[in-house]
Design an enzyme around this catalytic site. Structure first.
Site, PDB file in Angstrom:
ATOM      1  N   ASP A   1      -0.125   5.218   1.164  1.00  0.00           N
ATOM      2  CA  ASP A   1      -0.377   5.913   2.630  1.00  0.00           C
ATOM      3  C   ASP A   1      -0.297   5.185   3.544  1.00  0.00           C
ATOM      4  O   ASP A   1      -1.170   4.078   3.840  1.00  0.00           O
ATOM      5  CB  ASP A   1      -1.604   6.588   2.367  1.00  0.00           C
ATOM      6  CG  ASP A   1      -1.883   7.650   1.339  1.00  0.00           C
ATOM      7  OD1 ASP A   1      -1.127   8.646   1.799  1.00  0.00           O
ATOM      8  OD2 ASP A   1      -2.701   7.612   0.664  1.00  0.00           O
TER       9      ASP A   1
ATOM     10  N   ASP B   1       0.811  -1.069   0.005  1.00  0.00           N
ATOM     11  CA  ASP B   1       0.006  -0.198   0.076  1.00  0.00           C
ATOM     12  C   ASP B   1       0.861   1.314   0.039  1.00  0.00           C
ATOM     13  O   ASP B   1       1.889   1.178   0.211  1.00  0.00           O
ATOM     14  CB  ASP B   1      -0.823  -0.212   1.144  1.00  0.00           C
ATOM     15  CG  ASP B   1      -1.882   1.368   1.331  1.00  0.00           C
ATOM     16  OD1 ASP B   1      -2.333   1.633   0.472  1.00  0.00           O
ATOM     17  OD2 ASP B   1      -1.896   1.616   2.513  1.00  0.00           O
TER      18      ASP B   1
END
Length: 245
Positions: free
Chosen positions: A28, A26
């Site tokens: 963020d 991922d």
């Protein structure tokens, strides 16, 4: 010294993936601790329109209603009676985020140690995110990882974003790797659920979300950051299993 069953389980948690083919990330909260920047942007813009009676949103509200979620879902929470207005608000907020992020983005502790390990092992890698493409590209570029990732998969560009498995399944397809030889790094409930639904073990980071909250999504491991001994014990065991094969 006695070793608990939890320590043994975490040490061997990734071993079944041998030989490892790929690692998916991922963006963020997983590559960089960007949530405080998102919180600042949301807080500033919501104050301007008098949201919540002019009381600034706090981190608890942010974690519950915003962190890790797709902008469509955020807009529905913040503007339940005017989704179009909510979506426009989110677009403007992302522009403010990019402005703030250029100065404030920092890698999660130990990230470059892990990326070096991945490169040294010749593994494939992709970034998989619900963030808008301009945000994701800015963060990856600022971290100096543009050439590290073979692919960038955006939730909006899939049939369904996280927590659906579609973005992670697309990553497997683009990299031409098996879910049985790939693991994921994530920091939100939404992201962990997406990885689990795609059939892969997920290493959860407690960057901003509490451990008890992340555990509801069923991660394989939980670590504080990429220097956590739990992660490196699991990777060492994975290496050992691959060497024995």
């Amino acid at each position: 010294m006695t070793v608990s069953s939890n320590e043994v389980n975490s040490k061997t948690a990734l071993a079944p993936l041998a030989p490892l083919e790929a690692v998916l990330f991922d963006v963020d909260g997983t590559l960089c601790d960007s949530d405080p920047i998102h919180l600042d942007a949301f807080r500033e813009m919501l104050l301007e329109i008098g949201f919540n009676g002019g009381v600034p949103i706090d981190e608890e509200f942010f974690i519950k209603n915003i962190a890790g979620k797709h902008n469509d879902d955020i807009a529905a929470v913040l503007f339940p009676d005017d989704l179009e207005k909510g979506l426009k608000f989110c677009v403007d907020k992302e522009a403010l985020f990019r402005k703030l992020a250029k100065e404030k983005i920092e890698a999660i502790k130990g990230l470059y140690k892990l990326t070096k390990w991945i490169e040294d092992h010749g593994l494939k890698r992709a970034a998989v995110t619900n963030a808008p493409r301009p945000n994701a590209e800015l963060m990856i570029s600022t971290l100096g990882l543009t050439d590290f990732f073979h692919h960038l998969i955006i939730g909006d560009e899939c049939e369904h974003p996280k927590p659906a498995p579609d973005p992670y399944l697309k990553a497997l397809e683009l990299l031409n790797v098996s879910k049985d030889h790939t693991f994921i790094c994530e920091d939100s409930v939404s992201g962990i659920k997406a990885g689990v639904a795609a059939g892969m073990p997920v290493v959860g980071l407690t960057t901003r979300n509490p451990e008890n909250v992340l555990m509801t999504a069923n991660p394989t491991l939980l670590i504080k950051d990429y220097e956590d001994p739990i992660l490196w014990a699991a990777l060492e065991e994975l290496d050992k299993k691959a060497g024995d094969a």
